[in-house]
Design a protein around this motif. Structure first.
Motif, PDB file in Angstrom:
ATOM      1  N   GLN A 266       0.359   7.123   6.635  1.00 15.01           N
ATOM      2  CA  GLN A 266       0.576   6.702   7.760  1.00 15.01           C
ATOM      3  C   GLN A 266       1.344   7.151   8.484  1.00 15.01           C
TER       4      GLN A 266
ATOM      5  N   ARG B  43      -0.094   5.836  17.332  1.00 17.06           N
ATOM      6  CA  ARG B  43       1.371   5.589  17.292  1.00 17.06           C
ATOM      7  C   ARG B  43       1.707   4.847  18.535  1.00 17.06           C
ATOM      8  N   THR B  44       2.442   3.977  18.481  1.00 16.37           N
ATOM      9  CA  THR B  44       3.024   3.051  19.609  1.00 16.37           C
ATOM     10  C   THR B  44       4.268   3.047  19.600  1.00 16.37           C
TER      11      THR B  44
ATOM     12  N   TRP C  59       7.545   1.307  19.803  1.00 17.44           N
ATOM     13  CA  TRP C  59       7.816   0.011  19.479  1.00 17.44           C
ATOM     14  C   TRP C  59       9.351  -0.540  20.205  1.00 17.44           C
TER      15      TRP C  59
ATOM     16  N   SER D 268       5.875   3.032  15.875  1.00 12.35           N
ATOM     17  CA  SER D 268       4.843   2.380  14.756  1.00 12.35           C
ATOM     18  C   SER D 268       3.693   3.328  14.756  1.00 12.35           C
TER      19      SER D 268
ATOM     20  N   SER E  37       0.196   3.773  12.294  1.00 13.74           N
ATOM     21  CA  SER E  37      -0.937   3.032  11.456  1.00 13.74           C
ATOM     22  C   SER E  37      -1.937   3.939  11.065  1.00 13.74           C
TER      23      SER E  37
ATOM     24  N   HIS F 283       0.958   0.809   7.175  1.00 20.00           N
ATOM     25  CA  HIS F 283       1.661   0.925   8.490  1.00 20.00           C
ATOM     26  C   HIS F 283       3.063   1.398   8.318  1.00 20.00           C
TER      27      HIS F 283
ATOM     28  N   LEU G 160       6.965   1.861  10.380  1.00 16.41           N
ATOM     29  CA  LEU G 160       8.010   2.095  11.596  1.00 16.41           C
ATOM     30  C   LEU G 160       9.187   2.924  11.469  1.00 16.41           C
TER      31      LEU G 160
ATOM     32  N   LEU H  15       5.478  -7.649  16.626  1.00 13.66           N
ATOM     33  CA  LEU H  15       4.824  -6.795  15.690  1.00 13.66           C
ATOM     34  C   LEU H  15       3.234  -6.230  16.031  1.00 13.66           C
TER      35      LEU H  15
ATOM     36  N   ALA I 243       2.057  -4.050  18.512  1.00 12.10           N
ATOM     37  CA  ALA I 243       2.202  -2.753  18.244  1.00 12.10           C
ATOM     38  C   ALA I 243       1.374  -2.391  16.994  1.00 12.10           C
TER      39      ALA I 243
ATOM     40  N   LEU J 141       1.147  -3.764  14.238  1.00 10.35           N
ATOM     41  CA  LEU J 141       1.828  -3.918  12.750  1.00 10.35           C
ATOM     42  C   LEU J 141       1.744  -5.404  12.226  1.00 10.35           C
TER      43      LEU J 141
ATOM     44  N   TRP K  85       5.279  -0.783   5.515  1.00  9.70           N
ATOM     45  CA  TRP K  85       4.546  -2.132   4.854  1.00  9.70           C
ATOM     46  C   TRP K  85       3.914  -1.914   3.690  1.00  9.70           C
TER      47      TRP K  85
END
Length: 139
Positions: free
Chosen positions: A53, A59-60, A62, A72, A74, A79, A81, A97, A100, A102, A138
């Motif tokens: 990941q 991507r975001t 966060w 973030s 995924s 996931h 960050l 979360l 984004a 998550l 995560w």
């Protein structure tokens, strides 16, 4: 996105300047700071192999401020960050979360310090020290 790009000397924090003095001779007798930079680069490089990941294009942003950035990432059901604090002071970040992509529950582990937290709602709050990075995975 994609392949990591590390310029000659970046792996130890070798100073770089403008042309024509942009690359200096490699220092092989590293000081404590350079050894810690090399260790961090090595840890993050290995983490990219273990945690796909971290190479995701999904991507975001966060969190974003003048000196702090958290992105973030995924890939499938994995996931992460990634947080960078360029500030001279510790920063406490708190944000939702799910917006984004998550998960809002489960356990997250910060792979550079091995700190863990258990999430129970759609809010993630943590403090990042000055001039440091964090990589939350995560589990």
């Amino acid at each position: 996105p994609g392949a990591t790009l590390i310029y000659y000397g970046d792996e130890i924090g070798l100073p770089g300047y403008h042309d024509p003095d942009n690359r200096q001779f490699m220092q092989w007798d590293w000081d404590t700071r350079q050894a810690s930079v090399q260790s961090l680069v090595q840890t993050i490089s290995l983490a990219r192999q273990v945690h796909p990941q971290l190479t995701s294009k999904d991507r975001t942003v966060w969190w974003e401020s003048s000196d702090t950035l958290a992105i973030s990432m995924s890939l499938n059901d994995q996931h992460a960050l990634v947080v960078i604090n360029r500030s001279t002071q510790a920063q406490t970040l708190s944000n939702g979360l799910t917006w984004a992509n998550l998960p809002s529950s489960g356990t997250v582990r910060e792979i550079l310090t091995d700190q863990t937290m258990t999430l129970i709602d759609d809010d993630f709050t943590f403090t990042i020290p000055a001039f440091t990075s964090q990589v939350w995975i995560w589990e």
